[in-house]
Design a protein around this motif. Structure first.
Motif, short mmCIF file in Angstrom:
data_model
loop_
_atom_site.label_atom_id
_atom_site.label_comp_id
_atom_site.label_asym_id
_atom_site.label_seq_id
_atom_site.Cartn_x
_atom_site.Cartn_y
_atom_site.Cartn_z
N SER A 187 0.83 -1.21 0.00
CA SER A 187 0.00 0.00 0.00
C SER A 187 0.87 1.26 0.00
O SER A 187 0.44 2.32 0.44
CB SER A 187 -0.94 0.00 1.21
N SER A 188 2.08 1.13 -0.51
CA SER A 188 3.00 2.27 -0.51
C SER A 188 2.49 3.43 -1.37
O SER A 188 2.78 4.59 -1.08
CB SER A 188 4.39 1.84 -0.99
N ARG A 189 1.72 3.12 -2.42
CA ARG A 189 1.18 4.21 -3.24
C ARG A 189 0.24 5.09 -2.42
O ARG A 189 0.22 6.32 -2.58
CB ARG A 189 0.44 3.66 -4.46
N THR A 190 -0.54 4.48 -1.53
CA THR A 190 -1.43 5.26 -0.67
C THR A 190 -0.63 6.21 0.20
O THR A 190 -0.96 7.41 0.31
CB THR A 190 -2.27 4.32 0.22
N GLU A 191 0.43 5.70 0.82
CA GLU A 191 1.26 6.55 1.68
C GLU A 191 1.90 7.68 0.88
O GLU A 191 2.01 8.82 1.36
CB GLU A 191 2.31 5.71 2.38
N LYS A 192 2.30 7.39 -0.34
CA LYS A 192 2.93 8.41 -1.18
C LYS A 192 1.94 9.49 -1.58
O LYS A 192 2.23 10.69 -1.47
CB LYS A 192 3.54 7.76 -2.42
N VAL A 193 0.75 9.09 -2.02
CA VAL A 193 -0.25 10.06 -2.49
C VAL A 193 -0.73 10.94 -1.34
O VAL A 193 -0.89 12.16 -1.48
CB VAL A 193 -1.43 9.33 -3.15
N PHE A 194 -0.96 10.32 -0.17
CA PHE A 194 -1.54 11.06 0.95
C PHE A 194 -0.48 11.68 1.86
O PHE A 194 -0.80 12.49 2.74
CB PHE A 194 -2.48 10.17 1.75
N GLY A 195 0.78 11.28 1.70
CA GLY A 195 1.86 11.96 2.39
C GLY A 195 2.03 11.63 3.85
O GLY A 195 2.52 12.46 4.62
N PHE A 196 1.66 10.41 4.27
CA PHE A 196 1.93 10.00 5.64
C PHE A 196 2.12 8.50 5.71
O PHE A 196 1.66 7.76 4.85
CB PHE A 196 0.83 10.47 6.60
N LYS A 197 2.80 8.06 6.78
CA LYS A 197 3.03 6.63 7.01
C LYS A 197 1.96 6.09 7.95
O LYS A 197 1.57 6.74 8.91
CB LYS A 197 4.40 6.41 7.64
N PHE A 198 1.48 4.90 7.66
CA PHE A 198 0.50 4.27 8.53
C PHE A 198 1.10 3.95 9.90
O PHE A 198 2.27 3.56 10.00
CB PHE A 198 -0.01 2.97 7.91
N LEU A 199 0.30 4.13 10.92
CA LEU A 199 0.71 3.72 12.25
C LEU A 199 0.92 2.21 12.28
O LEU A 199 0.14 1.46 11.70
CB LEU A 199 -0.37 4.10 13.28
N GLY A 200 1.96 1.77 12.97
CA GLY A 200 2.28 0.35 12.98
C GLY A 200 1.46 -0.44 13.98
O GLY A 200 0.64 0.10 14.74
N TYR A 201 1.71 -1.74 14.00
CA TYR A 201 0.96 -2.65 14.87
C TYR A 201 1.12 -2.29 16.35
O TYR A 201 0.18 -2.41 17.13
CB TYR A 201 1.43 -4.08 14.60
N GLU A 202 2.30 -1.83 16.72
CA GLU A 202 2.51 -1.46 18.12
C GLU A 202 1.55 -0.35 18.54
O GLU A 202 0.92 -0.43 19.61
CB GLU A 202 3.96 -1.03 18.36
N GLU A 203 1.42 0.68 17.72
CA GLU A 203 0.51 1.78 18.06
C GLU A 203 -0.94 1.31 18.04
O GLU A 203 -1.77 1.78 18.83
CB GLU A 203 0.71 2.94 17.09
N GLN A 204 -1.26 0.40 17.14
CA GLN A 204 -2.62 -0.13 17.09
C GLN A 204 -2.97 -0.84 18.40
O GLN A 204 -4.01 -0.59 19.01
CB GLN A 204 -2.76 -1.09 15.91
N VAL A 205 -2.09 -1.75 18.82
CA VAL A 205 -2.32 -2.52 20.05
C VAL A 205 -2.36 -1.60 21.26
O VAL A 205 -3.24 -1.72 22.12
CB VAL A 205 -1.25 -3.61 20.21
N LYS A 206 -1.43 -0.67 21.34
CA LYS A 206 -1.38 0.24 22.49
C LYS A 206 -2.67 1.04 22.63
O LYS A 206 -3.17 1.23 23.74
CB LYS A 206 -0.18 1.18 22.36
N SER A 207 -3.24 1.47 21.52
CA SER A 207 -4.46 2.28 21.61
C SER A 207 -5.64 1.46 22.16
O SER A 207 -6.47 1.98 22.90
CB SER A 207 -4.81 2.88 20.25
N VAL A 208 -5.69 0.18 21.80
CA VAL A 208 -6.76 -0.68 22.32
C VAL A 208 -6.56 -0.93 23.81
O VAL A 208 -7.50 -0.85 24.61
CB VAL A 208 -6.82 -2.02 21.56
#
Length: 348
Positions: free
Chosen positions: A314-335
């Motif tokens: 999904s690198s094209r998405t990150e390039k077009v929108f100009g940000f990196k997706f939050l990783g699994y660590e941040e996902q788990v921590k938020s839950v």
């Protein structure tokens, strides 16, 4: 642009509530389509909405049945953009085979075509952003069962999945494929004045302010990561190695309204690159970040999870929108942070 009116459907779900928050913070006015007044009250009661204090910038329209003819005709009047998130999901034990068509597939298709038909009658609309899914473009068997070397990206297409479907998850995947194909057919036949962007998330893992009962924390795809933290074994078997934070999906939906982004295209939302998510790594993430809660037994953190390798780019998405997706660590921590907060336990 700030102040312009967006209709958001599905605003009381894991993705929807984050999208309402994000749109309001960006300065948009939001009209949220909900099934009941109680659902509207739930949105207004979320801490983030209360902190924003949106006043007249957040309004509601009641759409009790998205399968009804002309369900959204009134809801779309006067709006410039639509973010269509509402679609059936699998909860609890899912559905029986006899219910796949009526409870999963028909609502997904009719809800989408109803929005499109209503928009076609409304000259003020300029763009529609639709929540699709990664399973709309990856073949079911290769997503859930087979490990292949294919690296799937947002140009991938699959044919109409006629069925029969072997389980509710396959039927859910079929609903997403068929809704996507119905949208493409509508664009080809009607040639509307507006365009469409599809956002295609993977398994969504992150906090959900609509949930106020800690026992419901796993009532979604969050279970793939969090069940093991609660000491349970995954009921899904090996889960494809694809996840994304709901905050990132919301960010994509709102950013996709920018006319600088070309319409009539799709964007995958998957974190972690081709390696993706390793679901069992949640145990280590929790041990590192919440050792006291583990020590006290608040987080048993001794269940099991398995990962099925699925390569997605999904690198094209990150390039077009100009940000990196939050990783699994941040996902788990938020839950975990939400869960501990609901229990009244310290987060540290």
């Amino acid at each position: 642009m700030a102040g312009e009116l967006i209709l958001v459907t599905g605003g009381t779900g894991l993705i929807g509530i984050k999208t309402i928050h994000t749109a309001l913070k960006a300065g948009y006015s939001v009209r949220a389509a909900v099934r009941s007044q109680e659902k509207a009250k739930a949105v207004l009661a979320t801490p983030t909405v209360m902190a924003i204090n949106p006043g007249s910038k957040l309004t509601f329209v009641i759409v009790p049945d998205i399968l009804a003819d002309n369900a959204y005709d009134e809801a779309v009047k006067g709006v410039k953009y639509i973010i269509h998130i509402a679609s059936p999901v699998i909860k609890g034990e899912g559905f029986t085979p006899a219910q796949y068509e009526s409870e999963l597939i028909a609502p997904a298709i009719k809800g989408t075509t109803s929005i499109l038909s209503a928009a076609h009658k409304t000259p003020s609309i300029q763009r529609i952003v639709i929540t699709s899914s990664i399973v709309a473009i990856i073949p079911w068997e290769e997503f859930i069962a087979k490990e292949v070397d294919t690296v799937f990206d947002d140009t991938y297409e699959i044919p109409f999945p006629a069925g029969p479907y072997t389980n509710p998850f396959e039927a859910y995947a079929a609903s997403k494929v068929r809704a996507l194909l119905a949208t493409k057919e509508f664009l080809w036949e009607k040639k509307p004045q507006w365009d469409i962007i599809h956002i295609m998330p993977s398994f969504v893992v992150g906090d959900n302010e609509i949930i106020t009962d800690a026992t419901l924390i796993c009532d979604s795809t969050v279970s793939a990561a969090f069940a093991q933290v609660l000491g349970r074994d995954s009921r899904w078997g090996a889960v494809p190695s694809t996840s994304v934070h709901p905050a990132d999906i919301a960010r994509l939906h709102v950013a996709a309204l920018d006319p600088e982004i070309e319409g009539n295209q799709s964007f995958l939302a998957v974190s972690g690159g081709e390696r993706g998510t390793r679901w069992e790594e949640a145990i280590g993430i929790v041990n590192r970040n919440f050792p006291e809660a583990v020590r006290k037994g608040i987080l048993p953190n001794n269940g099991t999870a398995k990962t099925k390798r699925t390569k997605v780019d999904s690198s094209r998405t990150e390039k077009v929108f100009g940000f990196k997706f939050l990783g699994y660590e941040e996902q788990v921590k938020s839950v975990v942070e939400q869960y501990l907060g609901l229990l009244g336990e310290p987060v540290a």
